[in-house]
Motif scaffolding. Structure first.
Motif, PDB file in Angstrom:
ATOM      1  N   GLN A  92       0.535  -1.069   0.155  1.00 10.55           N
ATOM      2  CA  GLN A  92      -0.284   0.271   0.081  1.00 10.55           C
ATOM      3  C   GLN A  92       0.592   1.548   0.165  1.00 10.55           C
ATOM      4  O   GLN A  92       0.240   2.254  -0.694  1.00 10.55           O
ATOM      5  CB  GLN A  92      -1.168   0.035   1.204  1.00 10.55           C
ATOM      6  N   PHE A  93       1.208   0.957   0.529  1.00 11.23           N
ATOM      7  CA  PHE A  93       2.757   1.927   0.903  1.00 11.23           C
ATOM      8  C   PHE A  93       4.019   3.088  -0.647  1.00 11.23           C
ATOM      9  O   PHE A  93       4.323   4.070  -1.291  1.00 11.23           O
ATOM     10  CB  PHE A  93       3.664   2.001   1.938  1.00 11.23           C
ATOM     11  N   ALA A  94       4.009   1.506  -0.409  1.00  7.35           N
ATOM     12  CA  ALA A  94       4.655   1.559  -1.823  1.00  7.35           C
ATOM     13  C   ALA A  94       4.302   1.971  -3.346  1.00  7.35           C
ATOM     14  O   ALA A  94       4.791   2.749  -4.304  1.00  7.35           O
ATOM     15  CB  ALA A  94       5.089   0.414  -2.285  1.00  7.35           C
ATOM     16  N   GLU A  95       2.426   2.241  -2.853  1.00  4.05           N
ATOM     17  CA  GLU A  95       2.028   2.489  -4.450  1.00  4.05           C
ATOM     18  C   GLU A  95       1.000   3.444  -3.867  1.00  4.05           C
ATOM     19  O   GLU A  95       0.022   3.796  -4.827  1.00  4.05           O
ATOM     20  CB  GLU A  95       1.009   0.997  -4.451  1.00  4.05           C
ATOM     21  N   ASN A  96       1.321   3.741  -2.927  1.00  3.25           N
ATOM     22  CA  ASN A  96       0.616   5.235  -2.363  1.00  3.25           C
ATOM     23  C   ASN A  96      -1.175   5.115  -2.594  1.00  3.25           C
ATOM     24  O   ASN A  96      -1.523   6.207  -3.059  1.00  3.25           O
ATOM     25  CB  ASN A  96       1.275   6.352  -3.659  1.00  3.25           C
ATOM     26  N   LEU A  97      -1.136   4.103  -2.017  1.00  3.81           N
ATOM     27  CA  LEU A  97      -2.426   3.350  -1.897  1.00  3.81           C
ATOM     28  C   LEU A  97      -3.677   4.278  -0.441  1.00  3.81           C
ATOM     29  O   LEU A  97      -2.853   3.979  -0.028  1.00  3.81           O
ATOM     30  CB  LEU A  97      -3.477   1.656  -2.073  1.00  3.81           C
ATOM     31  N   SER A  98      -4.840   4.514  -1.376  1.00  4.68           N
ATOM     32  CA  SER A  98      -5.456   4.586   0.244  1.00  4.68           C
ATOM     33  C   SER A  98      -5.693   2.952   1.503  1.00  4.68           C
ATOM     34  O   SER A  98      -6.178   1.763   0.068  1.00  4.68           O
ATOM     35  CB  SER A  98      -7.011   5.777  -0.125  1.00  4.68           C
ATOM     36  N   ASP A  99      -6.690   2.724   1.785  1.00  3.41           N
ATOM     37  CA  ASP A  99      -6.893   1.463   2.564  1.00  3.41           C
ATOM     38  C   ASP A  99      -8.159   1.217   1.878  1.00  3.41           C
ATOM     39  O   ASP A  99      -7.972   0.122   1.758  1.00  3.41           O
ATOM     40  CB  ASP A  99      -7.396   2.476   3.845  1.00  3.41           C
ATOM     41  N   ARG A 100      -8.854   1.735   1.494  1.00  5.72           N
ATOM     42  CA  ARG A 100      -9.802   1.293   0.521  1.00  5.72           C
ATOM     43  C   ARG A 100      -9.000   0.401  -0.540  1.00  5.72           C
ATOM     44  O   ARG A 100      -9.624  -0.485  -1.151  1.00  5.72           O
ATOM     45  CB  ARG A 100     -11.033   2.469   0.158  1.00  5.72           C
ATOM     46  N   ALA A 101      -7.948   1.161  -1.687  1.00  6.02           N
ATOM     47  CA  ALA A 101      -7.637   0.959  -2.964  1.00  6.02           C
ATOM     48  C   ALA A 101      -6.553  -0.587  -2.307  1.00  6.02           C
ATOM     49  O   ALA A 101      -6.880  -1.488  -2.946  1.00  6.02           O
ATOM     50  CB  ALA A 101      -7.087   2.278  -2.981  1.00  6.02           C
ATOM     51  N   ALA A 102      -6.244  -0.438  -1.371  1.00  6.31           N
ATOM     52  CA  ALA A 102      -4.930  -1.742  -0.883  1.00  6.31           C
ATOM     53  C   ALA A 102      -6.606  -2.713  -1.392  1.00  6.31           C
ATOM     54  O   ALA A 102      -5.917  -4.045  -1.039  1.00  6.31           O
ATOM     55  CB  ALA A 102      -4.046  -1.228   0.398  1.00  6.31           C
ATOM     56  N   ALA A 103      -7.284  -2.585   0.372  1.00  4.53           N
ATOM     57  CA  ALA A 103      -8.267  -3.376   0.420  1.00  4.53           C
ATOM     58  C   ALA A 103      -9.269  -4.273  -1.538  1.00  4.53           C
ATOM     59  O   ALA A 103      -8.549  -5.526  -0.909  1.00  4.53           O
ATOM     60  CB  ALA A 103      -9.091  -3.453   1.651  1.00  4.53           C
ATOM     61  N   ASN A 104      -9.468  -3.596  -1.734  1.00  5.54           N
ATOM     62  CA  ASN A 104      -9.608  -3.989  -3.062  1.00  5.54           C
ATOM     63  C   ASN A 104      -8.318  -3.793  -4.275  1.00  5.54           C
ATOM     64  O   ASN A 104      -9.096  -5.223  -4.686  1.00  5.54           O
ATOM     65  CB  ASN A 104     -10.009  -2.424  -4.261  1.00  5.54           C
ATOM     66  N   ALA A 105      -6.935  -3.885  -3.786  1.00  6.43           N
ATOM     67  CA  ALA A 105      -6.144  -4.658  -4.375  1.00  6.43           C
ATOM     68  C   ALA A 105      -6.011  -6.191  -4.338  1.00  6.43           C
ATOM     69  O   ALA A 105      -6.180  -6.731  -4.734  1.00  6.43           O
ATOM     70  CB  ALA A 105      -4.786  -3.931  -4.798  1.00  6.43           C
ATOM     71  N   VAL A 106      -6.419  -6.195  -2.954  1.00  6.80           N
ATOM     72  CA  VAL A 106      -5.889  -7.726  -2.358  1.00  6.80           C
ATOM     73  C   VAL A 106      -7.484  -8.233  -3.007  1.00  6.80           C
ATOM     74  O   VAL A 106      -6.775  -9.671  -3.512  1.00  6.80           O
ATOM     75  CB  VAL A 106      -6.500  -7.828  -1.088  1.00  6.80           C
ATOM     76  N   ARG A 107      -8.250  -8.082  -3.334  1.00  4.38           N
ATOM     77  CA  ARG A 107      -9.351  -8.889  -3.806  1.00  4.38           C
ATOM     78  C   ARG A 107      -9.100  -9.271  -5.494  1.00  4.38           C
ATOM     79  O   ARG A 107      -9.377  -9.808  -5.650  1.00  4.38           O
ATOM     80  CB  ARG A 107     -10.582  -8.001  -3.814  1.00  4.38           C
ATOM     81  N   THR A 108      -8.713  -8.416  -5.985  1.00 10.81           N
ATOM     82  CA  THR A 108      -8.365  -8.026  -7.578  1.00 10.81           C
ATOM     83  C   THR A 108      -7.168  -8.285  -8.132  1.00 10.81           C
ATOM     84  O   THR A 108      -7.608  -8.377  -9.291  1.00 10.81           O
ATOM     85  CB  THR A 108      -9.360  -7.003  -7.525  1.00 10.81           C
TER      86      THR A 108
END
Length: 148
Positions: A92-108
């Motif tokens: 998440q930090f490496a890609e500068n993502l919000s918590d929502r975006a990071a959780a979505n990345a785990v899903r998708t």
């Protein structure tokens, strides 16, 4: 009681402590092996790999659940893998993502599933879990700001 699957395990909600949320304990698991279907799909989709995939290949499992044992009580409902949540926080930090975006990345994202050692059909978790995880970390290791 609500049950469901998260990170390939089961989750039972209950035992809420007023003002603190539900008590969680960890059941140490190993994510040494990347599921075969996840590995084949990830490399087919990204033949050169991605930073997340290369990190997993070079470093293997970055954080083990046992490293976080002191942050969780010995009993209570099973919590999510703190080793995986720590790795999600790094990605998440490496890609500068919000918590929502990071959780979505785990899903998708297949490359994140590869890095985390998850099955392709793993549903992930609610984004609020990331803030709750960071709140458990000692102040000396916790990043500034919470819940973005």
């Amino acid at each position: 009681m609500l049950t469901g699957r998260l990170f390939g395990g089961s989750l039972e909600l209950g035992g809420v402590v007023p003002g603190r949320g539900p008590e969680m304990s960890i059941r140490a698991r190993s994510y040494q092996r990347i599921p075969t279907r996840t590995a084949l799909t990830a490399w087919a989709a990204c033949p050169k790999g991605t930073p997340a995939m290369r990190m997993r290949d070079r470093l293997d499992v970055v954080f083990e659940d046992d490293e976080f044992a002191d942050l969780y009580p010995k009993d209570g409902r099973p919590g999510l893998s703190p080793g995986q949540l720590a790795l999600v926080s790094v990605l998440q930090f490496a890609e500068n993502l919000s918590d929502r975006a990071a959780a979505n990345a785990v899903r998708t994202r297949i490359d994140w599933k590869y890095a985390l050692g998850l099955e392709l059909d793993d549903p992930g978790f609610d984004y609020s879990v990331l803030c709750e995880f960071r709140a458990r970390l000692p102040r000396t290791t916790r990043p500034t700001g919470c819940c973005r």
